[in-house]
Write a protein that holds these residues in place. Structure first.
Motif, PDB file in Angstrom:
ATOM      1  N   LEU A  77       0.833  -1.197   0.000  1.00 28.38           N
ATOM      2  CA  LEU A  77       0.000   0.000   0.000  1.00 28.38           C
ATOM      3  C   LEU A  77       0.870   1.249   0.000  1.00 28.38           C
ATOM      4  CD1 LEU A  77      -3.131   0.716   0.426  1.00 28.38           C
ATOM      5  CD2 LEU A  77      -2.520   1.019   2.829  1.00 28.38           C
ATOM      6  N   ASP A  78       0.541   2.203  -0.866  1.00 30.10           N
ATOM      7  CA  ASP A  78       1.211   3.502  -0.876  1.00 30.10           C
ATOM      8  C   ASP A  78       0.770   4.274   0.369  1.00 30.10           C
ATOM      9  OD1 ASP A  78       1.722   6.338  -1.363  1.00 30.10           O
ATOM     10  OD2 ASP A  78       2.152   5.801  -3.436  1.00 30.10           O
ATOM     11  N   VAL A  79       1.717   4.669   1.219  1.00 32.94           N
ATOM     12  CA  VAL A  79       1.344   5.260   2.505  1.00 32.94           C
ATOM     13  C   VAL A  79       0.802   6.679   2.365  1.00 32.94           C
ATOM     14  CG1 VAL A  79       3.090   3.875   3.683  1.00 32.94           C
ATOM     15  CG2 VAL A  79       3.639   6.228   3.026  1.00 32.94           C
ATOM     16  N   HIS A  80       1.072   7.346   1.237  1.00 32.68           N
ATOM     17  CA  HIS A  80       0.642   8.727   1.068  1.00 32.68           C
ATOM     18  C   HIS A  80      -0.640   8.877   0.260  1.00 32.68           C
ATOM     19  CE1 HIS A  80       4.247  10.200   2.966  1.00 32.68           C
ATOM     20  NE2 HIS A  80       5.011   9.527   2.119  1.00 32.68           N
ATOM     21  N   THR A  81      -0.972   7.901  -0.566  1.00 35.52           N
ATOM     22  CA  THR A  81      -2.170   8.012  -1.405  1.00 35.52           C
ATOM     23  C   THR A  81      -3.223   6.967  -1.099  1.00 35.52           C
ATOM     24  OG1 THR A  81      -1.328   6.552  -3.165  1.00 35.52           O
ATOM     25  CG2 THR A  81      -0.721   8.894  -3.279  1.00 35.52           C
ATOM     26  N   GLY A  82      -2.830   5.862  -0.441  1.00 36.39           N
ATOM     27  CA  GLY A  82      -3.760   4.762  -0.203  1.00 36.39           C
ATOM     28  C   GLY A  82      -3.904   3.827  -1.378  1.00 36.39           C
ATOM     29  N   GLU A  83      -3.154   4.059  -2.469  1.00 38.25           N
ATOM     30  CA  GLU A  83      -3.244   3.184  -3.641  1.00 38.25           C
ATOM     31  C   GLU A  83      -2.655   1.805  -3.324  1.00 38.25           C
ATOM     32  OE1 GLU A  83      -2.628   5.512  -7.655  1.00 38.25           O
ATOM     33  OE2 GLU A  83      -1.308   6.322  -6.107  1.00 38.25           O
ATOM     34  N   VAL A  84      -3.368   0.768  -3.742  1.00 39.96           N
ATOM     35  CA  VAL A  84      -2.912  -0.602  -3.548  1.00 39.96           C
ATOM     36  C   VAL A  84      -2.045  -0.998  -4.737  1.00 39.96           C
ATOM     37  CG1 VAL A  84      -3.612  -3.006  -3.306  1.00 39.96           C
ATOM     38  CG2 VAL A  84      -4.944  -1.198  -2.197  1.00 39.96           C
ATOM     39  N   ALA A  85      -0.768  -1.225  -4.483  1.00 38.79           N
ATOM     40  CA  ALA A  85       0.138  -1.626  -5.556  1.00 38.79           C
ATOM     41  C   ALA A  85       0.058  -3.116  -5.828  1.00 38.79           C
ATOM     42  CB  ALA A  85       1.573  -1.226  -5.213  1.00 38.79           C
ATOM     43  N   ALA A  86      -0.308  -3.890  -4.819  1.00 35.37           N
ATOM     44  CA  ALA A  86      -0.448  -5.339  -4.983  1.00 35.37           C
ATOM     45  C   ALA A  86      -1.323  -5.873  -3.859  1.00 35.37           C
ATOM     46  CB  ALA A  86       0.912  -6.043  -4.967  1.00 35.37           C
ATOM     47  N   MET A  87      -2.110  -6.893  -4.180  1.00 39.22           N
ATOM     48  CA  MET A  87      -2.966  -7.549  -3.192  1.00 39.22           C
ATOM     49  C   MET A  87      -3.161  -8.985  -3.628  1.00 39.22           C
ATOM     50  SD  MET A  87      -6.977  -6.818  -2.183  1.00 39.22           S
ATOM     51  CE  MET A  87      -6.713  -5.171  -1.530  1.00 39.22           C
ATOM     52  N   THR A  88      -2.868  -9.912  -2.721  1.00 41.58           N
ATOM     53  CA  THR A  88      -3.020 -11.318  -3.086  1.00 41.58           C
ATOM     54  C   THR A  88      -3.582 -12.122  -1.924  1.00 41.58           C
ATOM     55  OG1 THR A  88      -1.874 -13.240  -4.038  1.00 41.58           O
ATOM     56  CG2 THR A  88      -0.701 -11.996  -2.363  1.00 41.58           C
ATOM     57  N   SER A  89      -4.296 -13.173  -2.276  1.00 38.57           N
ATOM     58  CA  SER A  89      -4.895 -14.088  -1.313  1.00 38.57           C
ATOM     59  C   SER A  89      -4.636 -15.508  -1.796  1.00 38.57           C
ATOM     60  CB  SER A  89      -6.406 -13.819  -1.214  1.00 38.57           C
ATOM     61  OG  SER A  89      -7.029 -14.737  -0.340  1.00 38.57           O
ATOM     62  N   LEU A  90      -4.197 -16.355  -0.893  1.00 40.93           N
ATOM     63  CA  LEU A  90      -3.896 -17.743  -1.248  1.00 40.93           C
ATOM     64  C   LEU A  90      -4.683 -18.687  -0.347  1.00 40.93           C
ATOM     65  CD1 LEU A  90      -0.017 -17.461  -1.654  1.00 40.93           C
ATOM     66  CD2 LEU A  90      -1.731 -17.531  -3.479  1.00 40.93           C
ATOM     67  N   PRO A  91      -5.187 -19.798  -0.922  1.00 39.02           N
ATOM     68  CA  PRO A  91      -5.036 -20.245  -2.311  1.00 39.02           C
ATOM     69  C   PRO A  91      -5.817 -19.365  -3.283  1.00 39.02           C
ATOM     70  CG  PRO A  91      -6.566 -21.672  -1.138  1.00 39.02           C
ATOM     71  CD  PRO A  91      -5.980 -20.748  -0.108  1.00 39.02           C
ATOM     72  N   THR A  92      -5.411 -19.425  -4.559  1.00 40.95           N
ATOM     73  CA  THR A  92      -6.020 -18.574  -5.566  1.00 40.95           C
ATOM     74  C   THR A  92      -6.804 -19.398  -6.569  1.00 40.95           C
ATOM     75  OG1 THR A  92      -5.560 -16.740  -7.097  1.00 40.95           O
ATOM     76  CG2 THR A  92      -4.012 -18.610  -7.110  1.00 40.95           C
ATOM     77  N   PHE A  93      -7.297 -18.740  -7.626  1.00 41.38           N
ATOM     78  CA  PHE A  93      -8.094 -19.415  -8.642  1.00 41.38           C
ATOM     79  C   PHE A  93      -7.850 -18.740  -9.985  1.00 41.38           C
ATOM     80  CE2 PHE A  93     -10.527 -15.798  -7.361  1.00 41.38           C
ATOM     81  CZ  PHE A  93     -11.245 -15.393  -8.471  1.00 41.38           C
ATOM     82  N   ASN A  94      -8.271 -19.396 -11.050  1.00 44.04           N
ATOM     83  CA  ASN A  94      -8.155 -18.840 -12.397  1.00 44.04           C
ATOM     84  C   ASN A  94      -9.543 -18.380 -12.842  1.00 44.04           C
ATOM     85  OD1 ASN A  94      -7.815 -18.247 -15.092  1.00 44.04           O
ATOM     86  ND2 ASN A  94      -6.622 -20.083 -15.566  1.00 44.04           N
ATOM     87  N   PRO A  95      -9.776 -17.074 -12.975  1.00 44.54           N
ATOM     88  CA  PRO A  95     -11.113 -16.604 -13.362  1.00 44.54           C
ATOM     89  C   PRO A  95     -11.531 -17.032 -14.758  1.00 44.54           C
ATOM     90  CG  PRO A  95      -9.536 -14.795 -13.341  1.00 44.54           C
ATOM     91  CD  PRO A  95      -8.842 -15.968 -12.741  1.00 44.54           C
ATOM     92  N   ASN A  96     -10.580 -17.536 -15.568  1.00 39.88           N
ATOM     93  CA  ASN A  96     -10.938 -18.071 -16.881  1.00 39.88           C
ATOM     94  C   ASN A  96     -11.564 -19.456 -16.785  1.00 39.88           C
ATOM     95  OD1 ASN A  96      -9.763 -15.987 -18.738  1.00 39.88           O
ATOM     96  ND2 ASN A  96      -7.879 -16.584 -17.701  1.00 39.88           N
ATOM     97  N   LYS A  97     -11.349 -20.147 -15.649  1.00 45.00           N
ATOM     98  CA  LYS A  97     -11.795 -21.532 -15.503  1.00 45.00           C
ATOM     99  C   LYS A  97     -12.484 -21.705 -14.153  1.00 45.00           C
ATOM    100  CE  LYS A  97      -7.995 -23.395 -18.314  1.00 45.00           C
ATOM    101  NZ  LYS A  97      -6.838 -24.339 -18.333  1.00 45.00           N
ATOM    102  N   LEU A  98     -13.673 -21.170 -14.048  1.00 44.39           N
ATOM    103  CA  LEU A  98     -14.404 -21.275 -12.790  1.00 44.39           C
ATOM    104  C   LEU A  98     -15.076 -22.627 -12.625  1.00 44.39           C
ATOM    105  CD1 LEU A  98     -16.070 -17.749 -12.640  1.00 44.39           C
ATOM    106  CD2 LEU A  98     -14.054 -18.550 -11.397  1.00 44.39           C
TER     107      LEU A  98
END
Length: 562
Positions: free
Chosen positions: A234-255
C-alpha cells in the motif's frame, strides 16, 4: 466491236471520316463532363461528411467500443478484456448419430466432464451448452464429429490474459456478462456504460509488483505447508494498492469445477486476531495521549500479569522493559501495563479512528465487518493492546500502519490509479511527532529485535511481528498460528507498507522448526522488498538510515533489572 468502259463512282471518304471523328470527340467530351460532374458530386459529399456530418464518425467510433471496458494495471498492462469467443451447443432434436457414441466422443474432447453428464445434455429436451468458453482446438474437434446437431455460436467472452494474477482483485463475471466479485462487481456499471466503456479502467495495481508478491508468498505458503496466506502493498501517502493477493487462488478463466472457497479474498474478507502487530499502534496511542513521555521508563514483565482471574503471559521469560525493549522483545505484559496506565478511552478512540469498528475502506464489495469487543472494560483494554480479543482484516492493518508512519494521516485504500488526481485529504489520527518516533521504534524492531529476518539491505525496512493463536472451540489453539509481519520502507521517508500473513504455517526444516512470524512471514517481506522496491521507485542505499542514536543506549541485552 465497241468496248464499253465503266468508271466507278468516287466515294467521298474524307468527309465521312471527319464526321465520324467529330462525333467521337463530342461523345468523349460528354463522357468527360459526366465523369467530372460525378467526381465533383462525390468530392462535395465527402467534404460535407468531414465538415458537417458527425454521425458517421460516431458510428465508426462506436464500432470499436467494447461490450465491456478493459481493465488494465497502472502501466496499461491488460488484466481483463472482452473478446468474441466460441461456444459449443447441442440441439438434441437435430442429432443424427447415436447419443452414446456422441457422449464418448465428447468425453474424449472434454475429459473433465463425465460421460453421464454429457449424455444427459445430448438427450435433454432443449438446446444446451456443452462448453460456453471453448478453445479453438475443442471447437475443431467437435466439428470434426460431423453431426449437424452441434453448432458453434460466437459470444462475448471475458478473458483474463494474466490467468491467476490478481484474481481476487479482478473477480469475475457471470454468463450474462455482469460482474460478480472483485473489481468486475464493484465497477460493473462503469464497465458496461456506453459513455465510459470505451476507456479502460486503470487500477492502482502494478502487475510486476503483484507478480513478485504472489510468487514469494506462494513459495512460502507451499514450503511452510500452510493452509493459506494474504499480502498487500500500500502507498502510505495516497492509499493506492500496488499489490494484493490471497492464497489459495483461482483462475477466473476456468471457474467450472474450481473450489469456491479459493475465491474468498483473505485481505478484505477474512478476519484475524493479528496479535503483536497491534503493539506499535497501542504504543503510538500512549505517546499521543501523554501516557508515555519517557522512552527509558521501565515496566515489570518479569512474571505473568494477573487480571480478573486470567494471567497475561509472554512467550519467553521476561524482565523489566523500557518502551523500545517492549517492542523489540514483543512483550505482552509490558504492553498491557502501558495500556492499563493509558485507560480505555484513548485506545478505543484510536481503534475507531482507524476504522477497526467498520468494514475496511476500499471499493470492493467483499469486505468483512470486524469482530469488535462487546464489552470494553479493563481486561479488553489490556488484551486488545497486543492484538487479542479483536479481529480485523489484513487491509485494516495496512491502512493503520500507513497512518502510523506517514506523519499520522489516515486515508482510505483504493484500487483505482489516481494519476494526476490528488489523494483524499485524510484525517489526522497520530501526531506528526508520534509518527516520527514510531518510525524509529519500528526500524529498531528490524535491526535489533524479532524482525531481523525482514531486513533488506539498503531499504531501511521497519516493522513488527505478530504470531497469534487462532481461536477455536474451548479456547485458543496453541498449535494453529496466524503469523503476520507488518512492515514499511524506507523508514527514513516511508513510501510503502507491506503486510504478509501466513495462515497456520508448519514448523519444518524450511523455517528451522519455527512457526512464528519472525521465521515465517518476515523473510517473505525481505524478499518482496528486495525485488519489488526498484519497481516501485525505491532503490537500495546503504549510506542512509533512520537516526536511532538516542534510543540504542536504552537497549539492555541480558541485563537484570535493578
Amino acid at each position: 466491236m465497241n468496248t464499253l468502259v465503266v468508271r466507278p463512282t468516287r466515294v467521298r471518304t474524307a468527309g465521312v471520316r471527319q464526321q465520324i471523328l467529330l462525333t467521337a470527340q463530342q461523345r468523349l467530351m460528354i463522357l468527360m463532363l459526366l465523369f467530372a460532374a460525378a467526381f465533383l458530386l462525390v468530392s462535395m459529399r465527402l467534404v460535407y461528411f468531414v465538415l458537417f456530418d458527425t454521425s458517421a464518425g460516431q458510428r465508426s467510433a462506436g464500432a470499436f467500443i467494447p461490450a465491456r471496458a478493459d481493465i488494465v494495471d497502472r502501466n496499461g498492462v491488460p488484466l481483463a478484456r472482452t473478446i468474441d469467443g466460441y461456444s459449443i451447443r447441442v440441439v438434441p432434436s437435430k442429432l443424427l448419430n447415436d447419443r452414446n457414441y456422441l457422449a464418448g466422443e465428447l468425453h474424449r474432447i472434454f475429459p473433465d466432464m463425465s460421460r453421464a453428464d454429457l449424455l444427459a445434455k445430448l438427450t435433454g429436451p432443449r438446446p444446451t451448452y456443452i462448453r460456453r468458453r471453448a478453445l479453438p482446438d475443442q471447437v475443431a474437434a467437435v466439428n470434426a464429429i460431423g453431426d449437424v446437431g452441434f453448432d458453434f455460436p460466437r459470444e462475448k467472452e471475458r478473458l483474463y490474459p494474466q490467468l491467476t494474477l490478481a484474481a481476487h482483485v479482478l473477480g469475475f463475471t457471470n454468463a450474462e456478462g455482469h460482474g460478480v466479485t472483485g473489481v468486475e462487481g464493484a465497477f460493473d456499471q462503469r464497465l458496461i456504460d456506453k459513455a465510459t466503456r470505451g476507456e479502460p479502467l486503470a487500477l492502482s495495481i502494478d502487475a510486476r509488483v503483484q507478480g513478485v508478491l504472489e510468487s514469494e508468498l506462494g513459495a512460502a505458503v507451499a514450503n511452510l505447508e500452510a493452509i493459506g496466506g494474504a499480502g498487500v502493498i500500500l502507498d502510505v501517502h495516497t492509499g493506492e494498492v500496488a499489490a494484493m493477493t490471497s492464497l489459495p487462488t483461482f483462475n477466473p478463466n476456468k471457474l467450472t469445477g474450481s473450489d469456491p472457497t479459493t475465491r474468498r479474498n483473505a485481505v478484505t474478507y477474512n478476519l484475524y486476531e493479528l496479535g503483536s502487530t497491534f503493539k506499535p499502534l497501542s504504543i503510538g496511542a500512549a505517546i499521543d495521549n501523554g501516557t508515555v513521555t519517557n522512552m527509558a521508563r521501565r515496566y515489570d514483565a518479569s512474571a505473568p500479569l494477573p487480571i480478573a482471574g486470567f494471567r497475561i503471559r509472554d512467550s519467553h521469560p521476561g524482565r523489566w522493559y523500557n518502551v523500545p525493549e517492549t517492542l523489540i522483545e514483543s512483550s505482552n505484559i509490558a504492553t498491557a501495563r502501558i495500556a492499563d496506565d493509558m485507560g480505555r478511552e484513548p485506545l478505543e478512540k484510536l481503534f475507531r479512528a482507524l476504522h477497526f469498528d467498520q468494514r475496511p475502506d476500499i471499493e470492493l464489495k467483499e469486505r468483512a465487518f470486524p469482530l469488535w469487543p462487546k464489552h470494553w472494560g479493563r481486561v479488553t483494554t489490556m488484551t486488545t493492546s497486543y492484538g487479542h480479543g479483536i479481529a480485523v482484516t489484513p487491509l485494516h492493518l495496512a491502512s493503520a500502519y500507513a497512518a502510523l508512519v506517514n506523519g499520522g494521516i489516515y486515508r482510505p485504500a483504493t484500487l483505482l490509479k489516481l494519476g494526476d488526481r490528488a489523494p483524499p485529504q485524510g484525517r489526522r489520527v497520530f501526531k506528526a511527532a508520534t509518527s516520527a518516533r514510531m518510525r524509529q521504534l519500528l526500524r529498531l524492531i528490524v535491526s535489533d529485535g524479532t524482525g531481523k529476518q525482514a531486513d533488506a539491505p539498503g531499504f531501511r525496512v521497519g516493522g513488527k511481528t505478530g504470531s497469534a493463536e487462532k481461536p477455536g472451540a474451548g479456547g485458543y489453539r496453541r498449535h494453529s498460528l496466524v503469523s503476520t509481519f507488518a512492515a514499511a520502507f524506507p523508514m527514513d521517508n516511508p513510501r510503502y507498507v507491506v503486510i504478509v500473513m501466513i495462515d497456520e504455517p508448519k514448523g519444518n526444516a524450511y523455517s528451522s522448526g519455527q512457526r512464528t512470524a519472525g521465521w515465517t512471514a518476515a523473510p517473505v517481506v525481505r524478499k518482496v522488498v528486495t525485488r519489488a522496491g526498484p519497481m516501485l521507485g525505491v532503490f537500495p542505499d546503504q549510506s542512509r538510515d533512520v537516526d536511532v542514536s538516542e534510543l540504542t543506549p536504552l537497549l539492555r541485552r541480558n541485563e537484570e533489572a535493578p
